[in-house]
Design a protein around this motif. Structure first.
Motif, PDB file in Angstrom:
ATOM      1  N   LEU A 212       3.648  -5.472  -5.169  1.00 50.63           N
ATOM      2  CA  LEU A 212       2.988  -6.364  -4.202  1.00 50.63           C
ATOM      3  C   LEU A 212       3.486  -6.141  -2.781  1.00 50.63           C
ATOM      4  O   LEU A 212       2.744  -6.231  -1.805  1.00 50.63           O
ATOM      5  CB  LEU A 212       3.325  -7.803  -4.604  1.00 50.63           C
ATOM      6  N   ARG A 213       4.761  -5.841  -2.690  1.00 54.58           N
ATOM      7  CA  ARG A 213       5.371  -5.721  -1.362  1.00 54.58           C
ATOM      8  C   ARG A 213       4.925  -4.467  -0.621  1.00 54.58           C
ATOM      9  O   ARG A 213       5.177  -4.324   0.572  1.00 54.58           O
ATOM     10  CB  ARG A 213       6.896  -5.772  -1.473  1.00 54.58           C
ATOM     11  N   ILE A 214       4.246  -3.563  -1.317  1.00 53.89           N
ATOM     12  CA  ILE A 214       3.711  -2.379  -0.617  1.00 53.89           C
ATOM     13  C   ILE A 214       2.708  -2.839   0.448  1.00 53.89           C
ATOM     14  O   ILE A 214       2.583  -2.234   1.506  1.00 53.89           O
ATOM     15  CB  ILE A 214       3.073  -1.388  -1.623  1.00 53.89           C
ATOM     16  N   LEU A 215       2.016  -3.948   0.174  1.00 52.43           N
ATOM     17  CA  LEU A 215       1.037  -4.471   1.144  1.00 52.43           C
ATOM     18  C   LEU A 215       1.699  -4.776   2.490  1.00 52.43           C
ATOM     19  O   LEU A 215       1.074  -4.720   3.535  1.00 52.43           O
ATOM     20  CB  LEU A 215       0.401  -5.771   0.631  1.00 52.43           C
ATOM     21  N   ASP A 216       2.971  -5.113   2.426  1.00 52.61           N
ATOM     22  CA  ASP A 216       3.766  -5.498   3.589  1.00 52.61           C
ATOM     23  C   ASP A 216       4.194  -4.312   4.448  1.00 52.61           C
ATOM     24  O   ASP A 216       4.716  -4.505   5.537  1.00 52.61           O
ATOM     25  CB  ASP A 216       5.074  -6.094   3.023  1.00 52.61           C
ATOM     26  N   SER A 217       3.984  -3.097   3.926  1.00 50.31           N
ATOM     27  CA  SER A 217       4.530  -1.902   4.590  1.00 50.31           C
ATOM     28  C   SER A 217       4.025  -1.784   6.027  1.00 50.31           C
ATOM     29  O   SER A 217       2.858  -2.020   6.323  1.00 50.31           O
ATOM     30  CB  SER A 217       4.124  -0.662   3.798  1.00 50.31           C
ATOM     31  N   LYS A 218       4.952  -1.415   6.917  1.00 51.24           N
ATOM     32  CA  LYS A 218       4.571  -1.234   8.331  1.00 51.24           C
ATOM     33  C   LYS A 218       4.168   0.222   8.574  1.00 51.24           C
ATOM     34  O   LYS A 218       3.706   0.565   9.657  1.00 51.24           O
ATOM     35  CB  LYS A 218       5.758  -1.583   9.251  1.00 51.24           C
ATOM     36  N   ASP A 219       4.363   1.084   7.561  1.00 49.88           N
ATOM     37  CA  ASP A 219       4.068   2.509   7.716  1.00 49.88           C
ATOM     38  C   ASP A 219       2.546   2.720   7.876  1.00 49.88           C
ATOM     39  O   ASP A 219       1.753   2.240   7.052  1.00 49.88           O
ATOM     40  CB  ASP A 219       4.577   3.232   6.456  1.00 49.88           C
ATOM     41  N   LEU A 220       2.156   3.414   8.936  1.00 52.59           N
ATOM     42  CA  LEU A 220       0.719   3.542   9.249  1.00 52.59           C
ATOM     43  C   LEU A 220      -0.033   4.304   8.175  1.00 52.59           C
ATOM     44  O   LEU A 220      -1.174   3.966   7.821  1.00 52.59           O
ATOM     45  CB  LEU A 220       0.538   4.224  10.610  1.00 52.59           C
ATOM     46  N   ASN A 221       0.632   5.336   7.616  1.00 51.99           N
ATOM     47  CA  ASN A 221      -0.016   6.112   6.554  1.00 51.99           C
ATOM     48  C   ASN A 221      -0.227   5.241   5.306  1.00 51.99           C
ATOM     49  O   ASN A 221      -1.304   5.266   4.687  1.00 51.99           O
ATOM     50  CB  ASN A 221       0.840   7.343   6.240  1.00 51.99           C
ATOM     51  N   ASP A 222       0.792   4.443   4.971  1.00 50.88           N
ATOM     52  CA  ASP A 222       0.654   3.505   3.838  1.00 50.88           C
ATOM     53  C   ASP A 222      -0.530   2.568   4.095  1.00 50.88           C
ATOM     54  O   ASP A 222      -1.357   2.317   3.207  1.00 50.88           O
ATOM     55  CB  ASP A 222       1.908   2.637   3.675  1.00 50.88           C
ATOM     56  N   GLN A 223      -0.604   2.066   5.317  1.00 54.94           N
ATOM     57  CA  GLN A 223      -1.671   1.115   5.643  1.00 54.94           C
ATOM     58  C   GLN A 223      -3.053   1.770   5.507  1.00 54.94           C
ATOM     59  O   GLN A 223      -3.990   1.139   5.015  1.00 54.94           O
ATOM     60  CB  GLN A 223      -1.486   0.559   7.066  1.00 54.94           C
ATOM     61  N   ALA A 224      -3.135   3.048   5.909  1.00 56.96           N
ATOM     62  CA  ALA A 224      -4.425   3.754   5.796  1.00 56.96           C
ATOM     63  C   ALA A 224      -4.808   3.884   4.324  1.00 56.96           C
ATOM     64  O   ALA A 224      -5.971   3.653   3.933  1.00 56.96           O
ATOM     65  CB  ALA A 224      -4.324   5.123   6.460  1.00 56.96           C
ATOM     66  N   ILE A 225      -3.836   4.231   3.489  1.00 61.82           N
ATOM     67  CA  ILE A 225      -4.115   4.372   2.035  1.00 61.82           C
ATOM     68  C   ILE A 225      -4.562   3.028   1.447  1.00 61.82           C
ATOM     69  O   ILE A 225      -5.479   2.952   0.625  1.00 61.82           O
ATOM     70  CB  ILE A 225      -2.858   4.910   1.302  1.00 61.82           C
ATOM     71  N   LEU A 226      -3.935   1.951   1.938  1.00 59.35           N
ATOM     72  CA  LEU A 226      -4.223   0.617   1.381  1.00 59.35           C
ATOM     73  C   LEU A 226      -5.613   0.085   1.752  1.00 59.35           C
ATOM     74  O   LEU A 226      -6.096  -0.864   1.132  1.00 59.35           O
ATOM     75  CB  LEU A 226      -3.156  -0.387   1.849  1.00 59.35           C
ATOM     76  N   GLN A 227      -6.238   0.716   2.742  1.00 53.82           N
ATOM     77  CA  GLN A 227      -7.587   0.270   3.154  1.00 53.82           C
ATOM     78  C   GLN A 227      -8.536   0.114   1.962  1.00 53.82           C
ATOM     79  O   GLN A 227      -9.322  -0.814   1.892  1.00 53.82           O
ATOM     80  CB  GLN A 227      -8.219   1.290   4.121  1.00 53.82           C
ATOM     81  N   GLU A 228      -8.443   1.075   1.058  1.00 57.01           N
ATOM     82  CA  GLU A 228      -9.373   1.104  -0.079  1.00 57.01           C
ATOM     83  C   GLU A 228      -8.806   0.416  -1.323  1.00 57.01           C
ATOM     84  O   GLU A 228      -9.439   0.434  -2.378  1.00 57.01           O
ATOM     85  CB  GLU A 228      -9.692   2.572  -0.453  1.00 57.01           C
ATOM     86  N   ALA A 229      -7.602  -0.122  -1.210  1.00 53.39           N
ATOM     87  CA  ALA A 229      -6.912  -0.658  -2.407  1.00 53.39           C
ATOM     88  C   ALA A 229      -7.609  -1.918  -2.932  1.00 53.39           C
ATOM     89  O   ALA A 229      -8.340  -2.587  -2.192  1.00 53.39           O
ATOM     90  CB  ALA A 229      -5.468  -0.989  -2.043  1.00 53.39           C
TER      91      ALA A 229
END
Ligand code: AMP
Length: 431
Positions: A212-229
């Motif tokens: 769940l805490r991956i949603l909290d990531s400040k990493d921009l690449n992580d955030q881009a991947i999460l767009q479709e999550a």
């Protein structure tokens, strides 16, 4: 040799000469802290104080080993008895420990507690982030109703609004009950599995420990991947959905604006259902004033009764910094109301006597006994911004009358020294 305070700490002083540190002036802290207390009491919360350090296991068990606070930021040391101790990084664990240890559940069904004081986290110091910082917070124990969530958020807003703060955003989300989070974790992991190697190293660790805490990531690449999550809100159980929609309904009724932020999960492991955070557009990158949420199972985990609970904490430094950057300064630096300038030893004695009577009645009074030169003493009174000044010499001692001078209007008035308190009260409009 001179000494500097440890990195990430600061002193709170009466007058701060460095303009970037004005927030660390003690009169502001006294004002804000007494304001918290007043509003918390208006909501019928009562104060709790616990030790600044606890056994380390308490935080491992409650805050959670996968959280940043526990895994990276705790001040942990072995005491002389070789027991592992930790300076408290937050208060919820300590409050619940005390609640269980002191058997507070015997006192009723709802327990509304507030606290204030220093917390310790070994963080990278920067503006708005310190290694010793202060929080004000509350814990409301005993109700699972959405009304309890709303009372807590409303208290937080009342405090910030009555301090005069503007431009605040309430971010709110539901992380659901255990079943909702289990379903979401499963779906999220399925989605991220093929992309695992592209995630930041922190998120890769969280993938195993607390996805769940991956949603909290400040990493921009992580955030881009999460767009479709997959979305957390699509996994909420009907009960969690209903709870959340009631919270939102009441917030609307109280005219508290909110922004649903589906990525908000908060850093600590123990949250369930409602989570929230308040940000200010007038802070820099560390823009969260505070936040909180529900932690229904935590008390039981710590050996207590199974009582649902909700709480929040916010940083006092950031509240004062926001007040100053928004030009809200309700607190005046304290100045002496009356400044005595005694001429000679007999006058000095009499001034001390008069001052001590006035001080018992909470008037702030200074007696200038240090230097001899009248001109310098009048200059001292100016420098201290004293409101009134009385020079007492032989003549005044004999007649019992003296002249009281208003330092800003320069007006002078004759007063009776025997009735000084009475006369001062009249001049000040207290009577
Ligand atoms: P947390 O317990 O991490 O949710 O933090 C709640 C609030 O405490 C934050 O929004 C900040 O206002 C404040 N806070 C947390 N950590 C720090 C820190 N290292 N320095 C200053 N304030 C902090």
């Amino acid at each position: 040799m001179t000494y500097a305070s440890p990195k990430g700490t600061y002193d709170i002083v009466p007058d701060e000469l460095d303009s970037s540190l004005k927030w660390a002036e003690s009169h502001l802290w006294q004002f804000v802290e007494s304001h918290f207390t007043k509003i918390a009491k208006a909501y019928c919360f009562q104060e709790i104080r616990t030790p600044y350090f606890e056994r380390t296991e308490l935080f491992l068990r409650s805050v959670g080993e996968s959280s940043d606070v526990v895994s990276k930021e705790m001040y942990t040391f072995n005491d002389k008895g070789n027991r592992s101790m930790t300076l408290r990084p937050e208060m919820t664990a300590s409050v619940l420990r005390a609640f269980v240890e002191r058997n507070l559940q015997q006192l009723g069904s709802i327990h509304k507690l507030f606290y204030m004081g220093p917390m310790f986290r070994y963080d990278r110091p920067q503006a708005g982030r310190y290694r010793q910082f202060s929080q004000f917070g509350i814990e409301s124990i005993g109700s699972s109703e959405p009304e309890a969530d709303v009372e807590v958020i409303s208290l937080l807003f009342t405090i910030l609004e009555t301090l005069g703060l503007k431009n605040l955003t309430l971010h709110i989300n539901s992380v659901g009950d255990a079943a909702s989070r289990e379903l979401f974790s499963f779906r999220l992991k399925e989605f991220l599995k093929p992309k695992l190697h592209q995630l930041s190293s922190d998120s890769q660790v969280r993938f195993e420990k607390n996805p769940l805490r991956i949603l909290d990531s400040k990493d921009l690449n992580d955030q881009a991947i999460l767009q479709e999550a997959p979305k957390l809100e699509d996994c909420l159980s009907p009960e969690s959905k209903e709870h959340f929609s009631k919270v939102l309904h009441y917030l609307k009724a109280l005219n508290i604006d909110y922004h649903i932020n589906s990525k908000l999960v908060r850093g600590l492991d123990y949250y369930n259902q409602t989570v929230f955070e308040i940000t200010s557009g007038d802070l820099g990158s560390q823009n969260a004033l505070g936040g909180g949420g529900r932690y229904d199972g935590l008390l039981k985990t710590l050996g207590g009764p199974d009582l649902p609970s909700i709480g929040f904490a916010f940083g006092i430094e950031r509240v004062i910094q926001t007040m100053l950057s928004q030009g809200v300064n309700l607190s005046q630096k304290p100045v002496p109301l009356l400044y005595f300038v005694p001429m000679g030893d007999r006058a000095k004695q009499e001034c001390f006597r008069l001052a001590s009577e006035l001080r018992k009645a909470y008037f702030s009074v200074e007696v200038d006994f240090a230097c001899k030169n009248l001109k310098n003493r009048l200059k001292n009174a100016e420098q201290r911004n004293a409101k009134y000044i009385i020079v007492v010499g032989d003549n005044e001692l004999e007649t019992g009358k003296a002249s009281i001078k208003n330092m800003s209007t320069r007006e002078e008035k004759e007063i009776n020294l025997i009735q000084l308190q009475e006369e001062l009260s009249i001049i000040e409009g207290i009577k």
